[in-house]
Design a protein around this motif. Structure first.
Motif, PDB file in Angstrom:
ATOM      1  N   THR A 165      -5.006   9.349   4.002  1.00  0.00           N
ATOM      2  CA  THR A 165      -6.161   8.638   4.531  1.00  0.00           C
ATOM      3  C   THR A 165      -5.787   7.210   4.892  1.00  0.00           C
ATOM      4  N   LEU A 166      -4.578   6.810   4.626  1.00  0.00           N
ATOM      5  CA  LEU A 166      -4.202   5.416   4.801  1.00  0.00           C
ATOM      6  C   LEU A 166      -3.968   5.065   6.255  1.00  0.00           C
ATOM      7  N   ASP A 171     -10.985   8.314   1.584  1.00  0.00           N
ATOM      8  CA  ASP A 171     -10.070   7.438   0.868  1.00  0.00           C
ATOM      9  C   ASP A 171     -10.287   7.567  -0.635  1.00  0.00           C
ATOM     10  N   CYS A 216       0.827  -1.195   0.000  1.00  0.00           N
ATOM     11  CA  CYS A 216       0.000   0.000   0.000  1.00  0.00           C
ATOM     12  C   CYS A 216       0.865   1.249   0.000  1.00  0.00           C
ATOM     13  N   PHE A 263      -7.569  -2.709   1.909  1.00  0.00           N
ATOM     14  CA  PHE A 263      -8.000  -2.102   3.163  1.00  0.00           C
ATOM     15  C   PHE A 263      -6.807  -1.692   4.002  1.00  0.00           C
ATOM     16  N   LYS A 264      -7.065  -1.006   5.072  1.00  0.00           N
ATOM     17  CA  LYS A 264      -6.061  -0.676   6.062  1.00  0.00           C
ATOM     18  C   LYS A 264      -6.281  -1.663   7.201  1.00  0.00           C
ATOM     19  N   GLU A 271      -8.792   3.234  -2.335  1.00  0.00           N
ATOM     20  CA  GLU A 271      -9.053   1.997  -1.579  1.00  0.00           C
ATOM     21  C   GLU A 271      -8.865   0.766  -2.442  1.00  0.00           C
ATOM     22  N   SER A 323     -11.734   1.866   6.502  1.00  0.00           N
ATOM     23  CA  SER A 323     -11.665   2.849   5.427  1.00  0.00           C
ATOM     24  C   SER A 323     -12.541   4.031   5.800  1.00  0.00           C
ATOM     25  N   SER A 324     -12.229   5.196   5.231  1.00  0.00           N
ATOM     26  CA  SER A 324     -13.007   6.401   5.526  1.00  0.00           C
ATOM     27  C   SER A 324     -13.528   7.018   4.243  1.00  0.00           C
TER      28      SER A 324
END
Length: 259
Positions: free
Chosen positions: A25-26, A146, A19, A154-155, A149, A142-143
């Motif tokens: 945003t990560l 993002d 990633c 995903f994170k 994505e 996730s927000s």
């Protein structure tokens, strides 16, 4: 230029996600790795836990075939608000690599917002259908901010940890799988971290080196024997999975001698 919120679940396991993004945003992997501290055991996130009696302390075992309260803590370490944070909870079998694609989605929640520098706790009710000592959970976040994505998936954060009871002087066999998470063939080696393992106990891996095809996994046996008259009644044993000397995953056990 707008500064995007920067979310983190401490001890995140995205070392294998590839990633990379310019947007903040990560969710990043273990923040202690970035700061130069920590032991690299990113599969032991302290921000995933069960608390069925609401005493504020993580429970040692999940309830079998009964509802469990599974929690996750998410923090926003940026200077702007994070909004509409989706938190997905997963469960999987014992494996040195927590594969979200092969795991069961067991619940989803949404956190409306997290202010800069703050954290939020969210939870689901999960009915455990595995063994009482089964601990393998993952959380993906996730927000609404993002932008990539799909690229990053995903994170991620995970907790692959088992509490096991044994009798003094009696061997116990622990079973898990070793996996090559990469799209190319690789030699995966296993080592035992015994920093918190009693000196008078013994631990042996059935095999410690595997030539694995892409995404292939194989079973592993781990035999642990406590001392006949142990000075310490408890030990922590970490199984570390490496490829070319780099940690790519692992599983951990707390072994306790019955009184």
């Amino acid at each position: 230029m707008k500064k995007y919120p920067y979310l983190i679940i401490s001890l995140l396991a995205i070392a294998l996600s590839g990633c990379i993004s310019q947007h903040q945003t990560l969710l990043i992997k273990d923040i202690s790795l970035i700061s130069g501290s920590g032991d690299n055991f990113f599969w032991l996130s302290p921000n995933i836990w069960i608390d069925n009696n609401d005493d504020g302390k993580p429970d040692e075992f999940p309830l079998i075939r009964k509802p469990n309260k599974l929690f996750a803590r998410v923090a926003n370490i940026a200077d702007s608000e994070a909004k509409d944070i989706t938190v997905k909870f997963y469960a999987n079998q014992a494996n040195t690599y927590f594969s979200y694609k092969e795991s069961s989605l067991i619940g989803t929640t949404v956190i409306p917002s997290i202010a800069p520098g703050e954290s939020a706790i969210t939870s689901i009710t999960w009915e455990n259908v595995k063994e009482g000592d089964f601990w393998a959970w993952g959380v993906a976040v996730s927000s609404s901010d993002d932008l990539d994505e799909a690229k990053c998936e995903f994170k991620l954060a995970c907790r692959s940890f088992w509490s096991v009871y044994t009798c003094a002087g009696m061997p116990i066999i622990l079973r898990f799988r070793v996996e090559n998470p990469f799209p190319t063939k690789a030699n995966v080696s296993l080592t035992l971290d015994t920093q918190r393992f009693p000196n008078d106990w013994q631990a042996f891996l059935g095999k410690d080196s595997f030539e694995l095809l892409p995404k292939e996994s194989k079973p592993v046996l781990l035999m642990v024997t406590s001392a006949l008259n142990p000075k310490n009644k408890e030990g922590i044993l970490n199984v570390i999975s490496k490829i070319e000397g780099k940690i790519v995953g692992g599983v951990s056990y707390r072994i306790k001698v019955k009184e």
